[in-house]
Design an enzyme around this catalytic site. Sequence first.
Site, PDB file in Angstrom:
ATOM      1  N   SER A  25       7.604  76.201  57.693  1.00 35.56           N
ATOM      2  CA  SER A  25       6.228  76.509  57.277  1.00 35.56           C
ATOM      3  C   SER A  25       5.263  76.468  58.467  1.00 35.56           C
ATOM      4  O   SER A  25       4.306  77.245  58.518  1.00 35.56           O
ATOM      5  CB  SER A  25       5.761  75.574  56.154  1.00 35.56           C
ATOM      6  OG  SER A  25       5.515  74.274  56.621  1.00 35.56           O
ATOM      7  N   ASN A  26       5.501  75.586  59.439  1.00 35.25           N
ATOM      8  CA  ASN A  26       4.639  75.598  60.637  1.00 35.25           C
ATOM      9  C   ASN A  26       4.877  76.866  61.462  1.00 35.25           C
ATOM     10  O   ASN A  26       3.927  77.453  61.992  1.00 35.25           O
ATOM     11  CB  ASN A  26       4.858  74.335  61.474  1.00 35.25           C
ATOM     12  CG  ASN A  26       4.103  73.154  60.899  1.00 35.25           C
ATOM     13  OD1 ASN A  26       2.882  73.079  60.998  1.00 35.25           O
ATOM     14  ND2 ASN A  26       4.820  72.242  60.249  1.00 35.25           N
ATOM     15  N   HIS A 122       3.787  66.566  64.700  1.00 30.05           N
ATOM     16  CA  HIS A 122       4.326  65.385  64.033  1.00 30.05           C
ATOM     17  C   HIS A 122       3.483  65.102  62.799  1.00 30.05           C
ATOM     18  O   HIS A 122       2.255  65.240  62.836  1.00 30.05           O
ATOM     19  CB  HIS A 122       4.302  64.180  64.988  1.00 30.05           C
ATOM     20  CG  HIS A 122       4.960  62.977  64.397  1.00 30.05           C
ATOM     21  ND1 HIS A 122       6.312  62.906  64.166  1.00 30.05           N
ATOM     22  CD2 HIS A 122       4.436  61.801  63.950  1.00 30.05           C
ATOM     23  CE1 HIS A 122       6.607  61.741  63.621  1.00 30.05           C
ATOM     24  NE2 HIS A 122       5.482  61.052  63.479  1.00 30.05           N
ATOM     25  N   ASP A 163       8.014  62.068  70.390  1.00 32.59           N
ATOM     26  CA  ASP A 163       6.644  61.921  69.857  1.00 32.59           C
ATOM     27  C   ASP A 163       5.719  61.170  70.801  1.00 32.59           C
ATOM     28  O   ASP A 163       4.884  60.371  70.365  1.00 32.59           O
ATOM     29  CB  ASP A 163       6.687  61.179  68.500  1.00 32.59           C
ATOM     30  CG  ASP A 163       7.557  61.890  67.482  1.00 32.59           C
ATOM     31  OD1 ASP A 163       7.550  63.124  67.459  1.00 32.59           O
ATOM     32  OD2 ASP A 163       8.263  61.199  66.720  1.00 32.59           O
ATOM     33  N   GLU A 192      -1.257  70.105  58.893  1.00 36.33           N
ATOM     34  CA  GLU A 192      -0.357  70.469  60.006  1.00 36.33           C
ATOM     35  C   GLU A 192      -0.542  71.928  60.388  1.00 36.33           C
ATOM     36  O   GLU A 192      -0.647  72.274  61.566  1.00 36.33           O
ATOM     37  CB  GLU A 192       1.109  70.244  59.592  1.00 36.33           C
ATOM     38  CG  GLU A 192       1.499  68.789  59.495  1.00 36.33           C
ATOM     39  CD  GLU A 192       2.997  68.633  59.273  1.00 36.33           C
ATOM     40  OE1 GLU A 192       3.788  69.394  59.843  1.00 36.33           O
ATOM     41  OE2 GLU A 192       3.381  67.738  58.508  1.00 36.33           O
TER      42      GLU A 192
HETATM   43  C1  GRF Z   1       6.781  69.038  59.686  1.00 37.57           C
HETATM   44  O1  GRF Z   1       6.419  68.037  58.796  1.00 37.57           O
HETATM   45  C2  GRF Z   1       6.543  68.613  61.115  1.00 37.57           C
HETATM   46  O2  GRF Z   1       5.476  67.740  61.251  1.00 37.57           O
HETATM   47  C3  GRF Z   1       7.814  67.925  61.487  1.00 37.57           C
HETATM   48  O3  GRF Z   1       8.814  68.667  60.848  1.00 37.57           O
HETATM   49  C4  GRF Z   1       8.277  69.290  59.686  1.00 37.57           C
HETATM   50  C5  GRF Z   1       8.601  70.740  59.747  1.00 37.57           C
HETATM   51  O4  GRF Z   1       8.193  71.410  58.578  1.00 37.57           O
HETATM   52  N1  GRF Z   1       7.974  67.859  62.924  1.00 37.57           N
HETATM   53  P1  GRF Z   1       8.239  72.964  58.520  1.00 37.57           P
HETATM   54  O5  GRF Z   1       9.691  73.378  58.746  1.00 37.57           O
HETATM   55  O6  GRF Z   1       7.358  73.505  59.589  1.00 37.57           O
HETATM   56  O7  GRF Z   1       7.778  73.340  57.155  1.00 37.57           O
END
Ligand code: GRF
Length: 221
Positions: A25-26, A122, A163, A192
Site C-alpha cells: 500500500s505504501n 516505519h 529503523d 504512513e
Molecule cells: C507498513 O506498515 C510499513 O510501515 C512497514 O511495513 C508495512 C508495509 O505495508 N515498514 P504496505 O505493504 O506498504 O501496505
Amino acid sequence: MPDVEDPEPAPLKIAVLVSGHGRGSNLGAIMAGCSSGEIDGTVELVIGTRTDSPALERARNAGIPTIVVSPRKYQDDEAGYAAALLRVLGKSEPGLICLAGYMLKLPDAVLEQYPGRVMNIHNALLPLFGGKGMYGENVHRAVLASGVKLSGCTVHFVDNQYDNGPIIVQSPVPILDADTPETLAARVLVQEHKCYVRAVRLFAKGALSIVERRVLGADPE
Ligand code: GRF
C-alpha cells in the site's frame, strides 16, 4: 549568444524494495503521488523477494517493471545478495531507493553505493518501537502494551541498523481506549501513505539535507 536557461532537473527515478507477501500500500501511495504530479518522479522499478508478492502484482498492473531478487538464494552470502541487488539497481540508476514493507536488512554494500538515497517507512514514532523484529502488528501490539498515548509513523533515511537513520518526517496518531492492534494499524497506515509521499516529494525537490542526526528542509508547510 542567447542566454541558455538552466535545464529543468530531470524527474527523480525511484526504485522501491518490498519483501515477502507485502501488500504494497505504501508502494501504491508513492506510485499515485508520481502519477498525480505531487512527486516529481517516477517509479522505475520494484524489487521484491518472491514472485507471488501482492506488491509486485500491484506494480505489474500499473506497467512498472518488477524483478525478484531472492535472498534465499544467497543464504550466508550477503556479498552475493548485495551484488545481485546492485546489478539490478544499476540498470535503472535510481536517484532514490524506497523501502516499503522491506523487512530485511539492506546490505551495507548497497547503502554505500547510494549514500543518503535510501528511505524507509516505519509504523511507529521512532526512536521508540523500532529495531529487529519490530514490524507489522508486533509494533502496534508493543505500542498498546506500553501504555503510550501517541503512536504514528516515521519516514527516515536508512543506515546500517534497523529503523535507526536520520528522521525525515513523522506523523502522530492518538491512541484510543478501544484500540486493538488492528484498529491502530489502520489509522497509522493512513498517515504512513501521506508521510511517505511527503518525504519523497521533498527529496525530489532537493529540499532535504542531512546534518549529523537531523534532516533539514521538512518543516511543516
Ligand atoms: C507498513 O506498515 C510499513 O510501515 C512497514 O511495513 C508495512 C508495509 O505495508 N515498514 P504496505 O505493504 O506498504 O501496505
